[in-house]
Structures are given as structure tokens and as C-alpha cells.
Write a protein that holds these residues in place. Structure first.
Motif, PDB file in Angstrom:
ATOM      1  N   LEU A 127     -53.958 -27.835  82.811  1.00 34.74           N
ATOM      2  CA  LEU A 127     -53.242 -27.064  81.785  1.00 34.74           C
ATOM      3  C   LEU A 127     -53.451 -25.572  81.968  1.00 34.74           C
ATOM      4  CD1 LEU A 127     -54.012 -29.120  78.546  1.00 34.74           C
ATOM      5  CD2 LEU A 127     -51.911 -29.125  79.892  1.00 34.74           C
ATOM      6  N   PHE A 128     -54.715 -25.161  82.148  1.00 39.99           N
ATOM      7  CA  PHE A 128     -55.008 -23.734  82.252  1.00 39.99           C
ATOM      8  C   PHE A 128     -54.593 -23.156  83.608  1.00 39.99           C
ATOM      9  CE2 PHE A 128     -57.831 -24.690  78.637  1.00 39.99           C
ATOM     10  CZ  PHE A 128     -57.347 -23.736  77.759  1.00 39.99           C
ATOM     11  N   ASN A 129     -54.531 -23.984  84.645  1.00 38.34           N
ATOM     12  CA  ASN A 129     -54.077 -23.503  85.956  1.00 38.34           C
ATOM     13  C   ASN A 129     -52.590 -23.180  85.967  1.00 38.34           C
ATOM     14  OD1 ASN A 129     -56.546 -23.460  87.195  1.00 38.34           O
ATOM     15  ND2 ASN A 129     -56.309 -25.452  88.190  1.00 38.34           N
ATOM     16  N   ARG A 130     -51.867 -23.684  85.003  1.00 35.62           N
ATOM     17  CA  ARG A 130     -50.434 -23.372  84.914  1.00 35.62           C
ATOM     18  C   ARG A 130     -50.212 -21.918  84.512  1.00 35.62           C
ATOM     19  NH1 ARG A 130     -46.633 -27.742  83.984  1.00 35.62           N
ATOM     20  NH2 ARG A 130     -47.619 -29.657  84.659  1.00 35.62           N
ATOM     21  N   GLU A 131     -51.219 -21.299  83.936  1.00 31.63           N
ATOM     22  CA  GLU A 131     -51.181 -19.894  83.526  1.00 31.63           C
ATOM     23  C   GLU A 131     -49.981 -19.581  82.639  1.00 31.63           C
ATOM     24  OE1 GLU A 131     -51.629 -17.372  86.933  1.00 31.63           O
ATOM     25  OE2 GLU A 131     -53.575 -18.216  87.448  1.00 31.63           O
ATOM     26  N   GLU A 132     -49.633 -20.520  81.775  1.00 34.80           N
ATOM     27  CA  GLU A 132     -48.573 -20.309  80.798  1.00 34.80           C
ATOM     28  C   GLU A 132     -49.219 -20.122  79.434  1.00 34.80           C
ATOM     29  OE1 GLU A 132     -45.440 -23.245  80.990  1.00 34.80           O
ATOM     30  OE2 GLU A 132     -45.803 -23.515  83.123  1.00 34.80           O
ATOM     31  N   LYS A 133     -48.623 -19.280  78.617  1.00 33.57           N
ATOM     32  CA  LYS A 133     -49.181 -19.031  77.287  1.00 33.57           C
ATOM     33  C   LYS A 133     -48.793 -20.120  76.295  1.00 33.57           C
ATOM     34  CE  LYS A 133     -49.570 -14.086  77.772  1.00 33.57           C
ATOM     35  NZ  LYS A 133     -49.213 -12.762  77.277  1.00 33.57           N
ATOM     36  N   GLU A 134     -47.637 -20.759  76.541  1.00 34.45           N
ATOM     37  CA  GLU A 134     -47.167 -21.823  75.668  1.00 34.45           C
ATOM     38  C   GLU A 134     -46.771 -23.038  76.507  1.00 34.45           C
ATOM     39  OE1 GLU A 134     -45.334 -19.419  71.884  1.00 34.45           O
ATOM     40  OE2 GLU A 134     -43.924 -20.222  73.351  1.00 34.45           O
ATOM     41  N   LEU A 135     -47.171 -24.205  76.026  1.00 32.36           N
ATOM     42  CA  LEU A 135     -46.837 -25.455  76.704  1.00 32.36           C
ATOM     43  C   LEU A 135     -46.342 -26.467  75.678  1.00 32.36           C
ATOM     44  CD1 LEU A 135     -49.703 -26.309  79.240  1.00 32.36           C
ATOM     45  CD2 LEU A 135     -47.302 -25.996  79.745  1.00 32.36           C
ATOM     46  N   PRO A 136     -45.276 -27.184  75.977  1.00 31.58           N
ATOM     47  CA  PRO A 136     -44.844 -28.257  75.075  1.00 31.58           C
ATOM     48  C   PRO A 136     -45.865 -29.399  75.083  1.00 31.58           C
ATOM     49  CG  PRO A 136     -43.111 -27.667  76.648  1.00 31.58           C
ATOM     50  CD  PRO A 136     -44.354 -26.973  77.078  1.00 31.58           C
ATOM     51  N   SER A 137     -46.047 -30.034  73.948  1.00 35.18           N
ATOM     52  CA  SER A 137     -46.988 -31.154  73.866  1.00 35.18           C
ATOM     53  C   SER A 137     -46.565 -32.280  74.809  1.00 35.18           C
ATOM     54  CB  SER A 137     -47.092 -31.665  72.434  1.00 35.18           C
ATOM     55  OG  SER A 137     -45.829 -32.105  71.973  1.00 35.18           O
ATOM     56  N   VAL A 181     -55.121 -50.367  80.835  1.00 30.07           N
ATOM     57  CA  VAL A 181     -55.002 -50.668  79.406  1.00 30.07           C
ATOM     58  C   VAL A 181     -55.026 -49.372  78.592  1.00 30.07           C
ATOM     59  CG1 VAL A 181     -56.092 -51.823  77.433  1.00 30.07           C
ATOM     60  CG2 VAL A 181     -55.970 -52.984  79.646  1.00 30.07           C
ATOM     61  N   ALA A 182     -55.891 -48.450  78.966  1.00 27.90           N
ATOM     62  CA  ALA A 182     -55.949 -47.153  78.283  1.00 27.90           C
ATOM     63  C   ALA A 182     -54.616 -46.426  78.439  1.00 27.90           C
ATOM     64  CB  ALA A 182     -57.091 -46.307  78.849  1.00 27.90           C
ATOM     65  N   TYR A 183     -54.022 -46.535  79.616  1.00 23.25           N
ATOM     66  CA  TYR A 183     -52.716 -45.916  79.868  1.00 23.25           C
ATOM     67  C   TYR A 183     -51.660 -46.473  78.910  1.00 23.25           C
ATOM     68  CZ  TYR A 183     -48.133 -45.432  82.045  1.00 23.25           C
ATOM     69  OH  TYR A 183     -46.798 -45.203  82.261  1.00 23.25           O
ATOM     70  N   VAL A 184     -51.586 -47.804  78.792  1.00 24.45           N
ATOM     71  CA  VAL A 184     -50.578 -48.436  77.942  1.00 24.45           C
ATOM     72  C   VAL A 184     -50.836 -48.108  76.471  1.00 24.45           C
ATOM     73  CG1 VAL A 184     -49.624 -50.654  77.173  1.00 24.45           C
ATOM     74  CG2 VAL A 184     -50.069 -50.260  79.594  1.00 24.45           C
ATOM     75  N   ARG A 185     -52.103 -48.080  76.069  1.00 24.24           N
ATOM     76  CA  ARG A 185     -52.432 -47.713  74.689  1.00 24.24           C
ATOM     77  C   ARG A 185     -51.939 -46.295  74.381  1.00 24.24           C
ATOM     78  NH1 ARG A 185     -58.752 -49.414  74.111  1.00 24.24           N
ATOM     79  NH2 ARG A 185     -58.460 -51.637  73.742  1.00 24.24           N
ATOM     80  N   PHE A 186     -52.259 -45.369  75.277  1.00 23.56           N
ATOM     81  CA  PHE A 186     -51.854 -43.977  75.056  1.00 23.56           C
ATOM     82  C   PHE A 186     -50.334 -43.865  75.047  1.00 23.56           C
ATOM     83  CE2 PHE A 186     -50.903 -39.609  76.162  1.00 23.56           C
ATOM     84  CZ  PHE A 186     -51.791 -38.902  75.366  1.00 23.56           C
ATOM     85  N   ALA A 187     -49.684 -44.549  75.997  1.00 26.65           N
ATOM     86  CA  ALA A 187     -48.219 -44.501  76.098  1.00 26.65           C
ATOM     87  C   ALA A 187     -47.563 -45.054  74.841  1.00 26.65           C
ATOM     88  CB  ALA A 187     -47.748 -45.275  77.322  1.00 26.65           C
ATOM     89  N   SER A 188     -48.149 -46.099  74.260  1.00 30.79           N
ATOM     90  CA  SER A 188     -47.539 -46.700  73.069  1.00 30.79           C
ATOM     91  C   SER A 188     -47.533 -45.736  71.888  1.00 30.79           C
ATOM     92  CB  SER A 188     -48.250 -48.002  72.695  1.00 30.79           C
ATOM     93  OG  SER A 188     -49.555 -47.733  72.210  1.00 30.79           O
ATOM     94  N   VAL A 189     -48.562 -44.922  71.772  1.00 35.36           N
ATOM     95  CA  VAL A 189     -48.606 -43.931  70.698  1.00 35.36           C
ATOM     96  C   VAL A 189     -47.787 -42.703  71.079  1.00 35.36           C
ATOM     97  CG1 VAL A 189     -50.117 -42.393  69.383  1.00 35.36           C
ATOM     98  CG2 VAL A 189     -50.855 -44.725  69.892  1.00 35.36           C
ATOM     99  N   TYR A 190     -47.970 -42.229  72.294  1.00 33.93           N
ATOM    100  CA  TYR A 190     -47.303 -41.012  72.750  1.00 33.93           C
ATOM    101  C   TYR A 190     -45.788 -41.171  72.764  1.00 33.93           C
ATOM    102  CZ  TYR A 190     -45.587 -37.473  75.950  1.00 33.93           C
ATOM    103  OH  TYR A 190     -44.856 -36.472  76.527  1.00 33.93           O
ATOM    104  N   ARG A 191     -45.323 -42.288  73.278  1.00 34.14           N
ATOM    105  CA  ARG A 191     -43.873 -42.515  73.392  1.00 34.14           C
ATOM    106  C   ARG A 191     -43.287 -43.190  72.151  1.00 34.14           C
ATOM    107  NH1 ARG A 191     -43.750 -43.622  79.588  1.00 34.14           N
ATOM    108  NH2 ARG A 191     -43.688 -41.461  80.290  1.00 34.14           N
TER     109      ARG A 191
END
Length: 149
Positions: A95-105, A122-132
Motif C-alpha cells: 500500500l505505502f509503496n504505491r506512494e498514493e495519498k488516497e486509495l479506494p478500499s 479457507v481464510a481467502y474464501v472467508r474474507f471474500a465472502s465478507v468483502y464481496r
């Protein structure tokens, strides 16, 4: 550096070394006025990162929110704590290497999903289910099918 005990503006550095986290410098200082010693930490100041939420609100980036999301996804999974911390550090570094001041979530979410996919399925699918925001079982199954291919 001002002495925290007597307020004297002149102190001297006795010893400098990298701190345990390797991202800051630990300095032992001595006050010329009162003779007392104290420790300071010097850290590189980063550009504050602003996160643009889905509803277009903006808020300052908080590592604790990233940690909470990844820890929730990895809850009761056989993932070592040091691997989880390493993943959080990798996401933050990217995130910080992008050197952008604003980033979309959404960008942050995609980076987290990319890292979790390698860490634990399993952690991936759990996160994806909430995120998406999966609405039903079919959406969930579509994501699983993509993952299994």
C-alpha cells in the motif's frame, strides 16, 4: 531533544541502535542538566494514507482495521501468528509503496485477497465472502469454483 524530567532542551545521545521492530532507531540519551537518562525512538514519517470507502467517504488508513479483517479470516485456522503478521506487513508495504495519498478500499481488499489466497484457502474464501458481500449460496459457489480452477 528536550529532557522529559527537567525540560532542558540540550541532551546528548549515548547509544544508538536499531529497535526490535527494525523500522525505527532506539536512542539512549542523557540530560546535561539533571544527569538523568531516557530512551527515544526515531521513526521515518510516512505520508498519511486516506482510504476511499465504497460510499465515497474518506478516512485515514488504520492498520488495526487491516489486522482485524485478516485475523477474522484466519480465525481457528492452522496459520502461524508470525505468518499472519508477515502477511499484514506485506499488504501494508504494498500500500505505502504505491506512494498514493488516497486509495479506494477496493484496492486494499484485492491486495488482501491476493495474499490470503496464498496463505490459506479457507481464510481467502472467508474474507471474500465478507468483502464481496455474497448474497446467496450460488455466489459463494461461483467464487469457490474460480478458486478451484
Amino acid at each position: 531533544m528536550r529532557c522529559p524530567y527537567c525540560g532542558n532542551p540540550d541532551t546528548r545521545v549515548i547509544d544508538s541502535r536499531p529497535a526490535e521492530d527494525k523500522s525505527s532507531i532506539r536512542r539512549r540519551r542523557s540530560c546535561d542538566e539533571c544527569g538523568r537518562r531516557f530512551t527515544t525512538y526515531e521513526k521515518v514519517e510516512t505520508i498519511p494514507l486516506i482510504v476511499i470507502k465504497k460510499d465515497n467517504n474518506r478516512e485515514q488508513y488504520q492498520r488495526s482495521k487491516l489486522e482485524k479483517g485478516i485475523l477474522s479470516a484466519c480465525y481457528k485456522r492452522p496459520v502461524p501468528a508470525d505468518e499472519i503478521q508477515k502477511t499484514i506487513d506485506e499488504v501494508e508495504l504494498e500500500l505505502f509503496n504505491r506512494e498514493e495519498k488516497e486509495l479506494p478500499s477496493s484496492v486494499i481488499g484485492e491486495i488482501v485477497m491476493e495474499k490470503l489466497e496464498k496463505l490459506d484457502p479457507v481464510a481467502y474464501v472467508r474474507f471474500a465472502s465478507v468483502y464481496r458481500e455474497f448474497k446467496d449460496v450460488n455466489t459463494f459457489m461461483d467464487e469457490l469454483k474460480k478458486f478451484l480452477q
